[in-house]
Enzyme design. Structure first.
Site, PDB file in Angstrom:
ATOM      1  N   HIS A  56      -2.042  -5.543   1.507  1.00 62.43           N
ATOM      2  CA  HIS A  56      -3.336  -6.213   1.327  1.00 62.43           C
ATOM      3  C   HIS A  56      -3.097  -7.704   1.132  1.00 62.43           C
ATOM      4  O   HIS A  56      -2.080  -8.100   0.577  1.00 62.43           O
ATOM      5  CB  HIS A  56      -4.043  -5.657   0.081  1.00 62.43           C
ATOM      6  CG  HIS A  56      -5.240  -6.476  -0.323  1.00 62.43           C
ATOM      7  ND1 HIS A  56      -6.462  -6.343   0.294  1.00 62.43           N
ATOM      8  CD2 HIS A  56      -5.387  -7.460  -1.253  1.00 62.43           C
ATOM      9  CE1 HIS A  56      -7.314  -7.204  -0.248  1.00 62.43           C
ATOM     10  NE2 HIS A  56      -6.683  -7.900  -1.188  1.00 62.43           N
ATOM     11  N   THR A 106      -5.334  -7.132  10.747  1.00 58.97           N
ATOM     12  CA  THR A 106      -5.603  -5.852  10.073  1.00 58.97           C
ATOM     13  C   THR A 106      -5.013  -4.674  10.847  1.00 58.97           C
ATOM     14  O   THR A 106      -4.397  -3.783  10.271  1.00 58.97           O
ATOM     15  CB  THR A 106      -7.137  -5.646   9.939  1.00 58.97           C
ATOM     16  OG1 THR A 106      -7.701  -6.816   9.322  1.00 58.97           O
ATOM     17  CG2 THR A 106      -7.462  -4.419   9.111  1.00 58.97           C
ATOM     18  N   GLU A 164      -9.351 -10.981  -7.453  1.00 56.33           N
ATOM     19  CA  GLU A 164      -8.478  -9.816  -7.234  1.00 56.33           C
ATOM     20  C   GLU A 164      -7.260  -9.831  -8.156  1.00 56.33           C
ATOM     21  O   GLU A 164      -6.822  -8.775  -8.627  1.00 56.33           O
ATOM     22  CB  GLU A 164      -8.047  -9.760  -5.763  1.00 56.33           C
ATOM     23  CG  GLU A 164      -9.217  -9.422  -4.838  1.00 56.33           C
ATOM     24  CD  GLU A 164      -8.830  -9.406  -3.370  1.00 56.33           C
ATOM     25  OE1 GLU A 164      -9.708  -9.083  -2.544  1.00 56.33           O
ATOM     26  OE2 GLU A 164      -7.664  -9.726  -3.041  1.00 56.33           O
ATOM     27  N   ARG A 204      -1.979 -14.433   4.538  1.00 60.39           N
ATOM     28  CA  ARG A 204      -2.691 -13.780   5.643  1.00 60.39           C
ATOM     29  C   ARG A 204      -1.906 -13.955   6.949  1.00 60.39           C
ATOM     30  O   ARG A 204      -1.839 -13.045   7.777  1.00 60.39           O
ATOM     31  CB  ARG A 204      -4.108 -14.355   5.818  1.00 60.39           C
ATOM     32  CG  ARG A 204      -5.080 -14.109   4.675  1.00 60.39           C
ATOM     33  CD  ARG A 204      -5.513 -12.678   4.490  1.00 60.39           C
ATOM     34  NE  ARG A 204      -6.109 -12.059   5.634  1.00 60.39           N
ATOM     35  CZ  ARG A 204      -6.863 -10.943   5.576  1.00 60.39           C
ATOM     36  NH1 ARG A 204      -7.129 -10.367   4.397  1.00 60.39           N
ATOM     37  NH2 ARG A 204      -7.344 -10.400   6.645  1.00 60.39           N
ATOM     38  N   ASN A 221      -2.004   0.096   6.720  1.00 59.31           N
ATOM     39  CA  ASN A 221      -1.455  -1.146   7.257  1.00 59.31           C
ATOM     40  C   ASN A 221      -0.563  -1.922   6.282  1.00 59.31           C
ATOM     41  O   ASN A 221      -0.464  -3.136   6.345  1.00 59.31           O
ATOM     42  CB  ASN A 221      -2.578  -2.019   7.826  1.00 59.31           C
ATOM     43  CG  ASN A 221      -3.604  -2.401   6.784  1.00 59.31           C
ATOM     44  OD1 ASN A 221      -3.496  -1.994   5.634  1.00 59.31           O
ATOM     45  ND2 ASN A 221      -4.577  -3.193   7.179  1.00 59.31           N
ATOM     46  N   LYS A 237       0.819  -1.217   0.000  1.00 62.10           N
ATOM     47  CA  LYS A 237       0.000   0.000   0.000  1.00 62.10           C
ATOM     48  C   LYS A 237       0.858   1.276   0.000  1.00 62.10           C
ATOM     49  O   LYS A 237       2.064   1.222   0.268  1.00 62.10           O
ATOM     50  CB  LYS A 237      -0.942  -0.041   1.212  1.00 62.10           C
ATOM     51  CG  LYS A 237      -1.944  -1.222   1.163  1.00 62.10           C
ATOM     52  CD  LYS A 237      -2.944  -1.171   2.314  1.00 62.10           C
ATOM     53  CE  LYS A 237      -3.911  -2.344   2.269  1.00 62.10           C
ATOM     54  NZ  LYS A 237      -4.943  -2.260   3.324  1.00 62.10           N
ATOM     55  N   TYR A 278     -12.424  -2.069  -3.430  1.00 57.03           N
ATOM     56  CA  TYR A 278     -12.914  -2.161  -2.049  1.00 57.03           C
ATOM     57  C   TYR A 278     -14.443  -2.053  -1.951  1.00 57.03           C
ATOM     58  O   TYR A 278     -14.973  -1.722  -0.886  1.00 57.03           O
ATOM     59  CB  TYR A 278     -12.243  -1.111  -1.172  1.00 57.03           C
ATOM     60  CG  TYR A 278     -10.841  -1.508  -0.741  1.00 57.03           C
ATOM     61  CD1 TYR A 278     -10.630  -2.634   0.065  1.00 57.03           C
ATOM     62  CD2 TYR A 278      -9.719  -0.765  -1.109  1.00 57.03           C
ATOM     63  CE1 TYR A 278      -9.358  -3.010   0.470  1.00 57.03           C
ATOM     64  CE2 TYR A 278      -8.434  -1.133  -0.702  1.00 57.03           C
ATOM     65  CZ  TYR A 278      -8.270  -2.264   0.091  1.00 57.03           C
ATOM     66  OH  TYR A 278      -7.020  -2.636   0.500  1.00 57.03           O
ATOM     67  N   ARG A 284       2.688  -6.584   8.920  1.00 53.59           N
ATOM     68  CA  ARG A 284       1.976  -5.412   9.447  1.00 53.59           C
ATOM     69  C   ARG A 284       2.566  -4.955  10.780  1.00 53.59           C
ATOM     70  O   ARG A 284       2.658  -3.755  11.049  1.00 53.59           O
ATOM     71  CB  ARG A 284       0.477  -5.713   9.550  1.00 53.59           C
ATOM     72  CG  ARG A 284      -0.212  -5.633   8.173  1.00 53.59           C
ATOM     73  CD  ARG A 284      -1.585  -6.198   8.184  1.00 53.59           C
ATOM     74  NE  ARG A 284      -2.363  -5.840   6.992  1.00 53.59           N
ATOM     75  CZ  ARG A 284      -3.529  -6.384   6.680  1.00 53.59           C
ATOM     76  NH1 ARG A 284      -4.059  -7.312   7.462  1.00 53.59           N
ATOM     77  NH2 ARG A 284      -4.165  -6.020   5.588  1.00 53.59           N
ATOM     78  N   PHE A 292     -15.288   3.602   7.173  1.00 55.97           N
ATOM     79  CA  PHE A 292     -13.927   3.952   6.763  1.00 55.97           C
ATOM     80  C   PHE A 292     -13.724   3.920   5.240  1.00 55.97           C
ATOM     81  O   PHE A 292     -12.626   4.156   4.746  1.00 55.97           O
ATOM     82  CB  PHE A 292     -12.908   3.034   7.454  1.00 55.97           C
ATOM     83  CG  PHE A 292     -13.107   1.557   7.175  1.00 55.97           C
ATOM     84  CD1 PHE A 292     -12.646   0.975   6.004  1.00 55.97           C
ATOM     85  CD2 PHE A 292     -13.740   0.738   8.109  1.00 55.97           C
ATOM     86  CE1 PHE A 292     -12.816  -0.377   5.750  1.00 55.97           C
ATOM     87  CE2 PHE A 292     -13.923  -0.628   7.872  1.00 55.97           C
ATOM     88  CZ  PHE A 292     -13.452  -1.180   6.676  1.00 55.97           C
TER      89      PHE A 292
HETATM   90  P1  IDP Z   1      -7.888  -6.859   5.713  1.00 56.11           P
HETATM   91  O1  IDP Z   1      -7.092  -5.939   4.808  1.00 56.11           O
HETATM   92  O2  IDP Z   1      -7.084  -7.336   6.881  1.00 56.11           O
HETATM   93  O3  IDP Z   1      -8.555  -7.982   4.950  1.00 56.11           O
HETATM   94  P2  IDP Z   1     -10.508  -5.594   5.828  1.00 56.11           P
HETATM   95  O4  IDP Z   1     -11.449  -5.716   6.978  1.00 56.11           O
HETATM   96  O5  IDP Z   1     -10.840  -6.356   4.577  1.00 56.11           O
HETATM   97  O6  IDP Z   1      -9.055  -5.974   6.370  1.00 56.11           O
HETATM   98  O7  IDP Z   1     -10.402  -4.065   5.499  1.00 56.11           O
HETATM   99  C1  IDP Z   1      -9.795  -3.619   4.297  1.00 56.11           C
HETATM  100  C2  IDP Z   1      -8.868  -2.461   4.623  1.00 56.11           C
HETATM  101  O8  IDP Z   1      -9.639  -1.370   5.117  1.00 56.11           O
HETATM  102  C3  IDP Z   1      -7.861  -2.733   5.745  1.00 56.11           C
HETATM  103  O9  IDP Z   1      -6.703  -3.422   5.297  1.00 56.11           O
HETATM  104  C4  IDP Z   1      -7.539  -1.339   6.219  1.00 56.11           C
HETATM  105  O10 IDP Z   1      -6.644  -0.668   5.331  1.00 56.11           O
HETATM  106  C5  IDP Z   1      -8.906  -0.672   6.125  1.00 56.11           C
HETATM  107  N1  IDP Z   1      -9.653  -0.781   7.395  1.00 56.11           N
HETATM  108  C6  IDP Z   1     -10.311  -1.857   7.876  1.00 56.11           C
HETATM  109  N2  IDP Z   1     -10.900  -1.595   9.063  1.00 56.11           N
HETATM  110  C7  IDP Z   1     -10.631  -0.289   9.311  1.00 56.11           C
HETATM  111  C8  IDP Z   1     -10.968   0.597  10.405  1.00 56.11           C
HETATM  112  O11 IDP Z   1     -11.648   0.230  11.367  1.00 56.11           O
HETATM  113  N3  IDP Z   1     -10.470   1.872  10.312  1.00 56.11           N
HETATM  114  C9  IDP Z   1      -9.730   2.316   9.243  1.00 56.11           C
HETATM  115  N4  IDP Z   1      -9.400   1.519   8.216  1.00 56.11           N
HETATM  116  C10 IDP Z   1      -9.837   0.236   8.257  1.00 56.11           C
HETATM  117 MG    MG Z   2     -10.027  -7.914   3.475  1.00 52.36          MG
END
Ligand code: IDP
Ligand code: MG
Length: 137
Positions: free
Chosen positions: A115, A91, A126, A85, A112, A9, A49, A102, A57
């Site tokens: 992805h 996350t 994807e 993962r 973070n 990212k 997304y 991360r 968010f």
């Molecule tokens: P993941 O990337 O671990 O699969 P997801 O829940 O799919 O997590 O969320 C996608 C992306 O959205 C996350 O990687 C992060 O960049 C962002 N994100 C997820 N939850 C939050 C939050 O509570 N606050 C801000 N950004 C978030």
């Molecule tokens: Mg995800």
């Protein structure tokens, strides 16, 4: 071998740690099937997304994802989806295990660093978002 999509990212590319992340990925036994440095457009980020479009968010996430270049990588390994993962960690970096990408490189739950696809099926979708089959080795 299974495939999964990695995106390094904008936060990680800006911090110049994309090389370190790729090295850690290779050291963990992943193979690169395809790799490109790209600038996402707003419509691409929104589409990528889309599953999160009702989440609070979503707009911030889209802005963040287009704030600079990203590295998109099609990774290959046995059980690549689950393995990737595990290597990237939770996350929220505050909850990520020691030694995960991360934990090492993320700034926050949003910024973070990487992805990872969440299922084999989504991995295929994807990867297809960024690569044609002929661009993959
Ligand atoms: P993941 O990337 O671990 O699969 P997801 O829940 O799919 O997590 O969320 C996608 C992306 O959205 C996350 O990687 C992060 O960049 C962002 N994100 C997820 N939850 C939050 C939050 O509570 N606050 C801000 N950004 C978030
Ligand atoms: Mg995800």
């Amino acid at each position: 071998m299974e495939r999964t999509l990695c995106i390094i990212k904008p936060d990680a590319v800006k911090k110049n740690v994309h090389g370190s992340i790729i090295q850690k990925t290779l050291d963990a036994g992943f193979h690169i099937a395809g790799l490109r440095l790209i600038q996402l457009s707003e419509s691409q980020a929104k589409k990528f997304y889309e599953v999160h479009k009702e989440r609070p968010f979503y707009n911030d996430l889209v802005s963040f994802m287009i704030s600079g270049p990203v590295v998109v990588i099609a990774l290959m390994k046995e059980n690549a989806v689950a393995g990737w993962r595990k290597l990237i960690g939770a996350t929220d970096p505050a909850e990520a295990e020691e030694g995960t990408i991360r934990k090492l490189f993320a700034n926050s739950k949003q910024e973070n660093a990487v992805h990872g696809s969440d299922s084999v099926e989504n991995g295929k979708i994807e990867i297809g978002f960024f690569f044609t089959e002929s661009e993959l080795v």
